[in-house]
Design an enzyme around this catalytic site. Structure first.
Site, PDB file in Angstrom:
ATOM      1  N   SER A 199       7.460   0.115   5.593  1.00 34.34           N
ATOM      2  CA  SER A 199       8.209   1.254   5.052  1.00 34.34           C
ATOM      3  C   SER A 199       9.206   1.784   6.073  1.00 34.34           C
ATOM      4  CB  SER A 199       7.190   2.356   4.701  1.00 34.34           C
ATOM      5  OG  SER A 199       7.836   3.580   4.501  1.00 34.34           O
TER       6      SER A 199
ATOM      7  N   TYR B 110       0.497   8.475   6.669  1.00 34.53           N
ATOM      8  CA  TYR B 110       0.911   7.312   5.874  1.00 34.53           C
ATOM      9  C   TYR B 110       1.796   6.375   6.716  1.00 34.53           C
ATOM     10  CZ  TYR B 110       3.773   4.454   2.845  1.00 34.53           C
ATOM     11  OH  TYR B 110       4.452   3.377   2.305  1.00 34.53           O
TER      12      TYR B 110
ATOM     13  N   LYS C  17       1.297   2.301   8.283  1.00 34.90           N
ATOM     14  CA  LYS C  17       2.200   1.145   8.147  1.00 34.90           C
ATOM     15  C   LYS C  17       2.554   0.584   9.527  1.00 34.90           C
ATOM     16  CE  LYS C  17       2.387   0.897   3.721  1.00 34.90           C
ATOM     17  NZ  LYS C  17       1.948  -0.286   2.976  1.00 34.90           N
TER      18      LYS C  17
HETATM   19  P1  NAD Z   1       1.925   1.713  -6.238  1.00 40.68           P
HETATM   20  O1  NAD Z   1       0.923   2.764  -5.947  1.00 40.68           O
HETATM   21  O2  NAD Z   1       2.631   1.732  -7.545  1.00 40.68           O
HETATM   22  O3  NAD Z   1       1.263   0.268  -6.049  1.00 40.68           O
HETATM   23  C1  NAD Z   1       0.178   0.036  -5.182  1.00 40.68           C
HETATM   24  C2  NAD Z   1      -0.875  -0.703  -5.995  1.00 40.68           C
HETATM   25  O4  NAD Z   1      -1.992  -0.998  -5.149  1.00 40.68           O
HETATM   26  C3  NAD Z   1      -1.405   0.123  -7.164  1.00 40.68           C
HETATM   27  O5  NAD Z   1      -1.398  -0.681  -8.328  1.00 40.68           O
HETATM   28  C4  NAD Z   1      -2.823   0.493  -6.758  1.00 40.68           C
HETATM   29  O6  NAD Z   1      -3.693   0.597  -7.876  1.00 40.68           O
HETATM   30  C5  NAD Z   1      -3.189  -0.665  -5.848  1.00 40.68           C
HETATM   31  N1  NAD Z   1      -4.193  -0.345  -4.828  1.00 40.68           N
HETATM   32  C6  NAD Z   1      -4.234   0.735  -4.013  1.00 40.68           C
HETATM   33  N2  NAD Z   1      -5.304   0.664  -3.208  1.00 40.68           N
HETATM   34  C7  NAD Z   1      -5.938  -0.493  -3.499  1.00 40.68           C
HETATM   35  C8  NAD Z   1      -7.107  -1.129  -3.009  1.00 40.68           C
HETATM   36  N3  NAD Z   1      -7.851  -0.575  -2.023  1.00 40.68           N
HETATM   37  N4  NAD Z   1      -7.472  -2.315  -3.541  1.00 40.68           N
HETATM   38  C9  NAD Z   1      -6.745  -2.875  -4.543  1.00 40.68           C
HETATM   39  N5  NAD Z   1      -5.644  -2.320  -5.045  1.00 40.68           N
HETATM   40  C10 NAD Z   1      -5.238  -1.137  -4.533  1.00 40.68           C
HETATM   41  O7  NAD Z   1       2.986   1.737  -5.044  1.00 40.68           O
HETATM   42  P2  NAD Z   1       4.359   0.940  -4.876  1.00 40.68           P
HETATM   43  O8  NAD Z   1       5.448   1.947  -4.868  1.00 40.68           O
HETATM   44  O9  NAD Z   1       4.418  -0.209  -5.777  1.00 40.68           O
HETATM   45  O10 NAD Z   1       4.172   0.453  -3.369  1.00 40.68           O
HETATM   46  C11 NAD Z   1       3.745  -0.850  -3.048  1.00 40.68           C
HETATM   47  C12 NAD Z   1       3.712  -0.996  -1.536  1.00 40.68           C
HETATM   48  O11 NAD Z   1       4.997  -0.727  -0.990  1.00 40.68           O
HETATM   49  C13 NAD Z   1       2.740  -0.037  -0.845  1.00 40.68           C
HETATM   50  O12 NAD Z   1       2.148  -0.729   0.245  1.00 40.68           O
HETATM   51  C14 NAD Z   1       3.649   1.065  -0.328  1.00 40.68           C
HETATM   52  O13 NAD Z   1       3.112   1.685   0.812  1.00 40.68           O
HETATM   53  C15 NAD Z   1       4.892   0.257   0.030  1.00 40.68           C
HETATM   54  N6  NAD Z   1       6.130   1.052   0.024  1.00 40.68           N
HETATM   55  C16 NAD Z   1       6.473   1.769  -1.101  1.00 40.68           C
HETATM   56  C17 NAD Z   1       7.640   2.517  -1.107  1.00 40.68           C
HETATM   57  C18 NAD Z   1       8.022   3.354  -2.287  1.00 40.68           C
HETATM   58  O14 NAD Z   1       8.791   4.298  -2.139  1.00 40.68           O
HETATM   59  N7  NAD Z   1       7.545   3.044  -3.499  1.00 40.68           N
HETATM   60  C19 NAD Z   1       8.474   2.519   0.026  1.00 40.68           C
HETATM   61  C20 NAD Z   1       8.104   1.771   1.142  1.00 40.68           C
HETATM   62  C21 NAD Z   1       6.926   1.036   1.129  1.00 40.68           C
HETATM   63  C1  WQD Z   2      14.143  11.803  -1.299  1.00 39.52           C
HETATM   64  C2  WQD Z   2      15.011  13.022  -1.055  1.00 39.52           C
HETATM   65  C3  WQD Z   2      13.769  15.001  -0.489  1.00 39.52           C
HETATM   66  C4  WQD Z   2      11.798  15.453  -4.391  1.00 39.52           C
HETATM   67  C5  WQD Z   2       9.310   8.637   0.486  1.00 39.52           C
HETATM   68  C6  WQD Z   2       8.319   8.330   1.553  1.00 39.52           C
HETATM   69  C7  WQD Z   2       8.721   7.090   2.299  1.00 39.52           C
HETATM   70  C8  WQD Z   2       8.967   5.942   1.344  1.00 39.52           C
HETATM   71  C9  WQD Z   2       9.954   6.308   0.315  1.00 39.52           C
HETATM   72  C10 WQD Z   2       6.865   4.781   1.058  1.00 39.52           C
HETATM   73  C11 WQD Z   2      14.567  13.856   0.136  1.00 39.52           C
HETATM   74  C12 WQD Z   2      14.490  15.176  -1.805  1.00 39.52           C
HETATM   75  C13 WQD Z   2      12.579  14.996  -3.342  1.00 39.52           C
HETATM   76  C14 WQD Z   2      12.126  16.692  -5.004  1.00 39.52           C
HETATM   77  C15 WQD Z   2      13.993  16.903  -3.497  1.00 39.52           C
HETATM   78  N1  WQD Z   2       7.777   5.576   0.640  1.00 39.52           N
HETATM   79  N2  WQD Z   2      13.660  15.709  -2.898  1.00 39.52           N
HETATM   80  N3  WQD Z   2      13.231  17.365  -4.527  1.00 39.52           N
HETATM   81  O1  WQD Z   2      10.672  11.401   1.194  1.00 39.52           O
HETATM   82  O2  WQD Z   2      12.726   9.922   1.407  1.00 39.52           O
HETATM   83  O3  WQD Z   2      10.548   8.900   1.102  1.00 39.52           O
HETATM   84  O4  WQD Z   2       9.507   7.503  -0.366  1.00 39.52           O
HETATM   85  O5  WQD Z   2       6.858   4.132   2.059  1.00 39.52           O
HETATM   86  O6  WQD Z   2       7.671   6.787   3.154  1.00 39.52           O
HETATM   87  O7  WQD Z   2       8.288   9.425   2.457  1.00 39.52           O
HETATM   88  O8  WQD Z   2      11.544  10.095  -0.804  1.00 39.52           O
HETATM   89  O9  WQD Z   2      12.042  10.566  -3.143  1.00 39.52           O
HETATM   90  O10 WQD Z   2      10.355  12.021  -1.937  1.00 39.52           O
HETATM   91  O11 WQD Z   2      12.769  12.216  -1.361  1.00 39.52           O
HETATM   92  O12 WQD Z   2      14.962  17.551  -3.110  1.00 39.52           O
HETATM   93  O13 WQD Z   2      11.447  17.169  -5.932  1.00 39.52           O
HETATM   94  O14 WQD Z   2      14.905  13.884  -2.194  1.00 39.52           O
HETATM   95  O15 WQD Z   2      13.802  16.191   0.250  1.00 39.52           O
HETATM   96  O16 WQD Z   2      15.713  14.358   0.762  1.00 39.52           O
HETATM   97  P1  WQD Z   2      11.379  10.200   0.810  1.00 39.52           P
HETATM   98  P2  WQD Z   2      11.609  11.227  -1.885  1.00 39.52           P
END
Ligand code: NAD
Ligand code: WQD
Length: 340
Positions: free
Chosen positions: A127, A151, A155
């Site tokens: 992330s 979190y 990572k």
């Molecule tokens: P998500 O929550 O939709 O998907 C994660 C999936 O993993 C879910 O289906 C959940 O049920 C499953 N899961 C959680 N814990 C588990 C466990 N112990 N065993 C088996 N399954 C489990 O999230 P996403 O947005 O699809 O994210 C996927 C990956 O990408 C995650 O590792 C997240 O940290 C990473 N990531 C997400 C974002 C984002 O903004 N969505 C950004 C950067 C990194």
């Molecule tokens: C985006 C912008 C908020 C909600 C998160 C995780 C990061 C990664 C991606 C997993 C920011 C603003 C948001 C609202 C707002 N995920 N905002 N009102 O915080 O950049 O990143 O998702 O790895 O780890 O931290 O994403 O979509 O929450 O926010 O003004 O109701 O929108 O302040 O500037 P963020 P976000």
């Protein structure tokens, strides 16, 4: 024979879109997902879009070593994509032990199963949050990591575990992909982001305001050192993220060891710019008010996507308008998310 990939967290937001991408490119796909944050319906929709189902789906926790080992016994995997994790930043501050246990413990359980079964290729979900409060953007992979919440630390720790494992096991090939802000949905309207409870992230909040599930958006601060004072992020279409994983699989064999890449567009978008783009996509007004900054937020996070472009000759293809259009289409067709 086509390659078979284990996708942990394959029913989740990014995982389900990646399953579609892999199935459409001829891969066999096996999913492990405990559905702690996803609906089993997502995989039915994956099959509908791709025209064929995943080979098997196991409703197990990745930390259940015996159950996970049985999955590796039942299939010959060419590679693993590890999405399964807990991902809510705020919740991770409240429940740090659960986050370290699931995210780091899940990764070590998976690595043990891979080692025991002779599987050496892994794509890991990292992330942009590992960069923390960046001094300047865009960010390259050489910029220092400085996680600011549990979190993000999970990572960063997983990246260290993977690097140490690769140093010890010379057959391993690992790609850690640091996604910036994945948003959007499949253009069929069948797959999308379906957060449990009230969403934390901006795009699902916008979609739920537009569909009438939330009364309005709170913009968290307009006093950041950015052009309009609101937070700037690098939004990336979830289908580009999924495509990036397919391409990563093709490049796992390029060299052994651990490599880390940003997955972003290189384009920064402010909160107010995203509000304007989403308003245009949905054709409805988005009421909003400016409120205080959200604790832990940073001013700007934008990727330098150059490393992945040079290594794979790959770049994202979908713009902000497509991200908003597809997110809205999913929300409009599924106003309450996936049916129970
Ligand atoms: P998500 O929550 O939709 O998907 C994660 C999936 O993993 C879910 O289906 C959940 O049920 C499953 N899961 C959680 N814990 C588990 C466990 N112990 N065993 C088996 N399954 C489990 O999230 P996403 O947005 O699809 O994210 C996927 C990956 O990408 C995650 O590792 C997240 O940290 C990473 N990531 C997400 C974002 C984002 O903004 N969505 C950004 C950067 C990194
Ligand atoms: C985006 C912008 C908020 C909600 C998160 C995780 C990061 C990664 C991606 C997993 C920011 C603003 C948001 C609202 C707002 N995920 N905002 N009102 O915080 O950049 O990143 O998702 O790895 O780890 O931290 O994403 O979509 O929450 O926010 O003004 O109701 O929108 O302040 O500037 P963020 P976000």
């Amino acid at each position: 024979m086509s390659a078979t990939v284990l996708v942990t967290g394959g029913a989740g937001f990014i995982g389900s879109h990646t399953c579609v991408e892999l199935l459409e490119h001829g891969y066999g796909v096996v999913v492990v997902d405990d559905h702690s944050n996803s609906s089993p319906r997502a995989l039915e929709r994956v099959a509908k879009i791709a025209g064929r189902p995943v080979t098997a789906a196991y409703g197990i926790d990745v930390r259940d070593r015996r159950a996970l080992s049985a999955v590796f016994d039942a299939h010959a995997f060419d590679a693993v994509i590890h999405f399964a994790a807990k991902k809510a930043v705020g919740e991770s501050v409240e429940l740090p032990v659960e986050y370290y246990d699931t995210n780091v413990g899940g990764t070590t359980a998976l690595l043990s199963a891979m080692r025991e079964h002779g599987v050496h290729r892994l794509v890991f979900s990292s992330s942009c949050s590992v960069y923390g409060d960046a001094a300047a953007v865009p960010l390259t992979e050489e910029d220092p990591a400085a996680p600011t919440n549990p979190y993000a630390t999970t990572k960063w720790l997983c990246e260290q575990v993977l690097a140490d494992t690769c140093r010890r096991l010379p057959d391993m090939s690992v790609l850690a992909l640091r996604y910036f802000n994945p948003v959007g949905a499949h253009s069929s309207g069948l797959l999308g982001e379906d957060p449990r409870g009230v969403p934390d992230n901006l795009m699902p909040v916008l979609a739920q305001v537009a569909v009438g599930r939330l009364p309005g958006l709170r913009v968290f601060g307009d006093d950041y050192p950015t052009a309009d004072g609101t937070g700037v992020r690098d939004y990336i279409h979830v289908r580009d993220v999924a495509d990036g994983h397919r391409v990563a699989l093709e490049h796992l064999g390029d060299e052994r060891g651990m490599r880390t890449f940003n997955l972003g567009t290189g384009v920064g978008t402010s909160v107010l710019e995203l509000v304007a783009a989403f308003t245009h996509a949905c054709g409805r007004p988005i009421p909003y008010e400016i409120t205080a900054r959200r604790p832990g937020d940073v001013a700007a996070l934008v990727a330098d996507p150059g490393a992945v472009a040079r290594a794979w000759n790959w770049a994202t293809t979908r713009d902000l308008a497509a991200m908003c259009r597809d997110a809205w289409e999913f929300q409009e067709l599924n106003p309450s998310g996936y049916p129970d």
